[in-house]
Scaffold this motif. Structure first.
Motif, mmCIF file in Angstrom:
data_model
loop_
_atom_site.group_PDB
_atom_site.id
_atom_site.type_symbol
_atom_site.label_atom_id
_atom_site.label_comp_id
_atom_site.label_asym_id
_atom_site.label_seq_id
_atom_site.Cartn_x
_atom_site.Cartn_y
_atom_site.Cartn_z
ATOM 1 N N SER A 1 0.655 -1.632 -0.277
ATOM 2 C CA SER A 1 -0.481 -0.049 0.274
ATOM 3 C C SER A 1 1.019 1.669 0.290
ATOM 4 C CB SER A 1 -1.342 -0.091 1.114
ATOM 5 O OG SER A 1 -0.342 -0.084 2.378
ATOM 6 N N GLY A 2 2.762 1.106 0.388
ATOM 7 C CA GLY A 2 3.053 2.559 0.115
ATOM 8 C C GLY A 2 3.966 2.867 1.775
ATOM 9 N N LYS A 3 3.677 1.879 2.628
ATOM 10 C CA LYS A 3 3.665 2.830 4.338
ATOM 11 C C LYS A 3 5.352 2.404 4.153
ATOM 12 C CE LYS A 3 2.504 -1.278 6.364
ATOM 13 N NZ LYS A 3 1.733 -2.092 4.673
ATOM 14 N N SER A 4 6.208 1.763 3.062
ATOM 15 C CA SER A 4 8.007 1.614 2.684
ATOM 16 C C SER A 4 8.212 2.935 2.536
ATOM 17 C CB SER A 4 8.181 0.777 2.847
ATOM 18 O OG SER A 4 8.365 -0.080 3.596
ATOM 19 N N THR A 5 7.036 3.074 1.143
ATOM 20 C CA THR A 5 7.683 4.198 0.444
ATOM 21 C C THR A 5 7.408 5.565 0.967
ATOM 22 O OG1 THR A 5 6.430 3.022 -1.689
ATOM 23 C CG2 THR A 5 6.868 5.585 -1.773
ATOM 24 N N ILE A 6 6.560 5.553 2.167
ATOM 25 C CA ILE A 6 6.291 7.330 2.716
ATOM 26 C C ILE A 6 7.973 7.613 3.709
ATOM 27 C CG2 ILE A 6 4.638 8.195 4.699
ATOM 28 C CD1 ILE A 6 2.694 6.095 2.915
ATOM 29 N N LEU A 7 8.103 6.414 4.268
ATOM 30 C CA LEU A 7 9.360 6.527 5.272
ATOM 31 C C LEU A 7 10.690 7.038 4.238
ATOM 32 C CD1 LEU A 7 9.014 3.385 7.861
ATOM 33 C CD2 LEU A 7 8.332 5.701 7.718
ATOM 34 N N HIS A 8 10.336 6.318 3.519
ATOM 35 C CA HIS A 8 11.659 7.072 2.141
ATOM 36 C C HIS A 8 11.425 8.392 2.015
ATOM 37 C CE1 HIS A 8 13.843 2.690 1.746
ATOM 38 N NE2 HIS A 8 12.835 2.604 1.907
ATOM 39 N N ALA A 9 10.312 8.632 1.605
ATOM 40 C CA ALA A 9 10.378 9.916 1.528
ATOM 41 C C ALA A 9 9.867 10.704 2.522
ATOM 42 C CB ALA A 9 8.590 9.738 0.293
ATOM 43 N N LEU A 10 9.597 10.500 3.612
ATOM 44 C CA LEU A 10 9.578 11.316 4.475
ATOM 45 C C LEU A 10 11.259 12.156 4.625
ATOM 46 C CD1 LEU A 10 6.733 10.047 6.820
ATOM 47 C CD2 LEU A 10 7.293 11.954 6.309
ATOM 48 N N GLN A 11 12.368 10.644 4.294
ATOM 49 C CA GLN A 11 13.700 11.296 4.987
ATOM 50 C C GLN A 11 13.819 12.155 3.716
ATOM 51 O OE1 GLN A 11 15.721 7.418 7.199
ATOM 52 N NE2 GLN A 11 13.867 6.584 5.803
ATOM 53 N N GLY A 12 13.575 12.203 2.177
ATOM 54 C CA GLY A 12 14.094 13.002 1.346
ATOM 55 C C GLY A 12 14.685 12.458 0.722
ATOM 56 N N GLU A 13 13.953 11.633 -0.139
ATOM 57 C CA GLU A 13 14.103 10.714 -1.306
ATOM 58 C C GLU A 13 12.859 11.832 -1.837
ATOM 59 O OE1 GLU A 13 14.511 6.465 -1.359
ATOM 60 O OE2 GLU A 13 15.294 6.811 0.753
ATOM 61 N N THR A 14 13.092 12.668 -2.693
ATOM 62 C CA THR A 14 12.275 13.444 -2.858
ATOM 63 C C THR A 14 11.774 13.510 -4.414
ATOM 64 O OG1 THR A 14 13.676 14.489 -4.015
ATOM 65 C CG2 THR A 14 12.848 15.595 -2.241
ATOM 66 N N PHE A 15 12.549 11.542 -5.141
ATOM 67 C CA PHE A 15 11.989 11.200 -6.072
ATOM 68 C C PHE A 15 10.567 10.347 -6.189
ATOM 69 C CE2 PHE A 15 14.860 8.709 -4.721
ATOM 70 C CZ PHE A 15 13.861 7.217 -5.030
ATOM 71 N N LEU A 16 10.271 9.880 -5.274
ATOM 72 C CA LEU A 16 9.287 9.495 -4.741
ATOM 73 C C LEU A 16 8.097 10.610 -4.072
ATOM 74 C CD1 LEU A 16 10.769 6.961 -2.056
ATOM 75 C CD2 LEU A 16 10.036 6.378 -4.589
ATOM 76 N N ILE A 17 8.238 11.878 -4.377
ATOM 77 C CA ILE A 17 7.026 12.585 -3.686
ATOM 78 C C ILE A 17 6.338 12.799 -5.092
ATOM 79 C CG2 ILE A 17 6.856 14.651 -2.477
ATOM 80 C CD1 ILE A 17 9.121 13.678 -1.021
ATOM 81 N N SER A 18 5.429 12.765 -5.544
ATOM 82 C CA SER A 18 4.948 13.574 -6.247
ATOM 83 C C SER A 18 3.818 14.793 -6.232
ATOM 84 C CB SER A 18 3.792 12.346 -7.269
ATOM 85 O OG SER A 18 2.209 12.006 -6.317
ATOM 86 N N GLY A 19 3.782 14.748 -4.913
ATOM 87 C CA GLY A 19 2.968 16.479 -4.246
ATOM 88 C C GLY A 19 2.617 16.378 -2.399
ATOM 89 N N GLY A 20 2.524 17.869 -2.451
ATOM 90 C CA GLY A 20 2.707 17.449 -1.306
ATOM 91 C C GLY A 20 4.068 18.241 -0.470
ATOM 92 N N THR A 21 4.179 18.624 1.001
ATOM 93 C CA THR A 21 4.936 18.743 1.298
ATOM 94 C C THR A 21 5.632 18.613 3.171
ATOM 95 O OG1 THR A 21 4.194 20.458 2.507
ATOM 96 C CG2 THR A 21 5.116 21.281 0.505
ATOM 97 N N VAL A 22 6.702 17.869 3.232
ATOM 98 C CA VAL A 22 7.815 17.617 4.684
ATOM 99 C C VAL A 22 7.995 18.166 4.906
ATOM 100 C CG1 VAL A 22 8.422 15.699 5.499
ATOM 101 C CG2 VAL A 22 6.839 15.342 3.704
ATOM 102 N N HIS A 23 7.723 19.437 6.544
ATOM 103 C CA HIS A 23 8.694 19.663 6.879
ATOM 104 C C HIS A 23 9.545 18.804 8.261
ATOM 105 C CE1 HIS A 23 10.188 23.887 8.249
ATOM 106 N NE2 HIS A 23 9.629 23.760 9.667
ATOM 107 N N TRP A 24 10.612 19.250 8.990
ATOM 108 C CA TRP A 24 11.062 19.090 9.644
ATOM 109 C C TRP A 24 11.707 19.945 10.661
ATOM 110 C CZ3 TRP A 24 10.715 13.504 10.811
ATOM 111 C CH2 TRP A 24 10.843 12.879 10.952
#
Length: 497
Positions: free
Chosen positions: A350-373
């Motif tokens: 469903s994408g749970k692991s992909t989300i964790l990678h995206a949260l760590q800055g792997e921007t090529f996995l992000i198609s929209g939205g923002t992550v602010h640490w």
């Protein structure tokens, strides 16, 4: 009625100084559904291999049961699933229907039979191998970790499936899963096996009581050892004084020109008595210390957590992709404050692991939205994969800028035996590699922990220790795991993907 009787069975691998099993005695009925519980490295899979006749041992094993081992070895995963399953069951296509009946009960479509086995998801592979195992009638199952790679829904399907089957021995580290399917427990306690009637909760109550009793016993033995050591020191002093007295007596007798071989009879008796007393005392110390080796001491884990005083991460309208495929049905929004633990829930894929990678800055996995640490946040990440680990523990510690002594100390708390410290990482078991990743995460300084299926391959005792650590330390975390007992205990908020 089928039975399995183990008498005075002992086993050790070549090069081991201590026995893995010592004079084990056990009697099992074929109708029992048994859970095999013990720390990683204590010999759970080894016991199944001994029962299968894969390893030589001392003692005797008498049985009229035919064993069926899961997971069966797949010699050619490039073949179609149908070819793989027929090869495992050693049958031809005329008996494929027997496998298909089991597949239906596990929710598997016949469509997977034409697909290459290695292109199935890990969960589908697990279910297909289970179907093949149970398509063979009148066999006693030896089932090794059937829940790995299964999501919560898949585990429920497999649990309901196994409830309908006859006797088996199951190795699993999922407590809810074990509670659902077993009526007996075999516990590996150091070199011995103990049998309990009941489910996981029954064993847990006995285990907790045993830990309490052993803690009291340990304290008592340590006091006795301390007393014996003090006595030994006094006896050594006594023996030294007796020796001095003997030499002085001999010297004085030489002075008065008596027989040079004459030694004071009294001093000699005193010295002999002192030496005998010392031997008995030292033997008592050795015996007490040996008893201490057989006491299982619960370990208290620690983590190098540094809480922040502000919001740790804010996620707004996040969308993630894998390749060209959009993964989430709706955009992700959440905020994580200090001390909160977010559990991501969802089916496999469903994408749970992909989300964790995206949260760590792997921007090529992000198609929209923002992550602010938060500024300069330190993230400790545990991946669900093992990344082809190799090399020494020293090299691993250097890679993550850790002191080797800190890493080794944490591994000992997680149940590592010292001889394992010299083993190349590539030769460690899956459970040992998982503990290494957890140990590293607990040692490195962090403001937040991102753990992706951290409990895979970990024994139930270690799971409990990690659960206790988290509930007591209250770190900030984002966790993906399918052990519902664990996630319900540690989570403060939940998000379904």
């Amino acid at each position: 009625m089928g039975t399995l009787k183990i008498q005075n069975m002992s086993f050790r691998y070549d090069g081991m100084t201590d026995e893995l099993f010592a004079d084990v005695n056990l009697a099992i009925d074929e109708s029992w559904k048994l859970g095999l519980i013990g720390r990683n490295g204590r010999g759970k899979t080894t016991l199944l291999n001994i029962l299968r006749g894969q390893l030589d041992y001392h003692g005797s094993i008498e049985t009229n049961l035919t064993f069926n081992y899961f997971p069966a070895e797949v010699s050619n995963p490039n073949e179609t699933t149908e070819q793989v399953l027929l090869a495992i069951t050693q049958t031809d296509v005329s008996e494929l229907w027997k496998i298909q009946i089991e597949m239906d009960q596990l929710g598997l479509s016949d469509a997977i039979l034409s697909q290459p086995f290695n292109q199935l998801s890990p969960g589908e592979q697990t279910k297909a191998l289970l179907a093949a195992s149970f398509s063979q009638p009148a066999q006693f199952g030896l089932i090794d970790e059937p829940t790995n790679h299964l999501d919560a829904a898949g585990r429920e399907v497999v649990a309901n499936y196994l409830k309908q089957k006859t006797g088996s021995i199951v190795i699993s580290h999922d407590r809810a899963f074990l509670n659902a399917i077993i009526d007996h427990v075999i516990s590996i306690d150091r070199t011995q096996l103990q049998l309990f009637a009941g489910n996981y909760d029954t064993w847990q109550a006995a285990f907790d009581q045993k830990n309490q009793s052993e803690a009291q016993l340990k304290s008592k033995i340590e006091r006795e050892v301390k007393t014996l050591k003090q006595s030994a020191e006094q006896t050594k002093s006594w023996a030294t004084q007796a020796e001095k007295g003997k030499n002085k007596s001999a010297h004085q007798n030489q002075q008065v020109n008596l027989d040079k071989g004459f030694i004071s009879h009294k001093a000699s008796k005193v010295m002999k008595k002192a030496q005998n007393t010392l031997k008995r005392t030292e033997a008592g110390i050795e015996q007490k210390q040996q008893l201490l080796k057989n006491v299982e001491t619960p370990q208290v884990l620690t983590l190098n957590y540094h809480p922040l005083s502000k919001t740790v991460v804010t996620v707004q309208d996040l969308q993630v992709i894998r390749g060209e495929r959009q993964l989430l049905n709706s955009a992700l929004n959440f905020e994580l404050k200090p001390g909160e633990r977010l559990v991501l829930q969802g089916l496999n894929g469903s994408g749970k692991s992909t989300i964790l990678h995206a949260l760590q800055g792997e921007t090529f996995l992000i198609s929209g939205g923002t992550v602010h640490w938060a500024h300069q946040v330190k993230i400790s990440y545990v991946s669900q994969t093992f990344d082809n680990l190799s090399g020494s523990l020293q090299e691993y510690a250097d890679q993550y800028h850790l002191e080797l002594s800190d890493l080794l100390n944490m591994l000992r708390k997680l149940g590592f035996e010292r001889q394992t410290f010299q083993v190349d990482l590539s030769q460690m078991s899956m459970g040992q590699q998982r503990k290494l990743a957890i140990a590293r995460s607990l040692c490195e300084p962090a403001n937040v922990y991102l753990w992706d299926e951290p409990l895979n391959y970990l024994d139930v005792i270690t799971r409990q220790e990690i659960e206790t650590l988290i509930t007591e330390s209250q770190p900030t975390m984002i966790v993906v795991d399918h052990d519902t007992t664990f996630t319900e205990a540690i989570g403060t908020k939940y998000l379904s993907i």
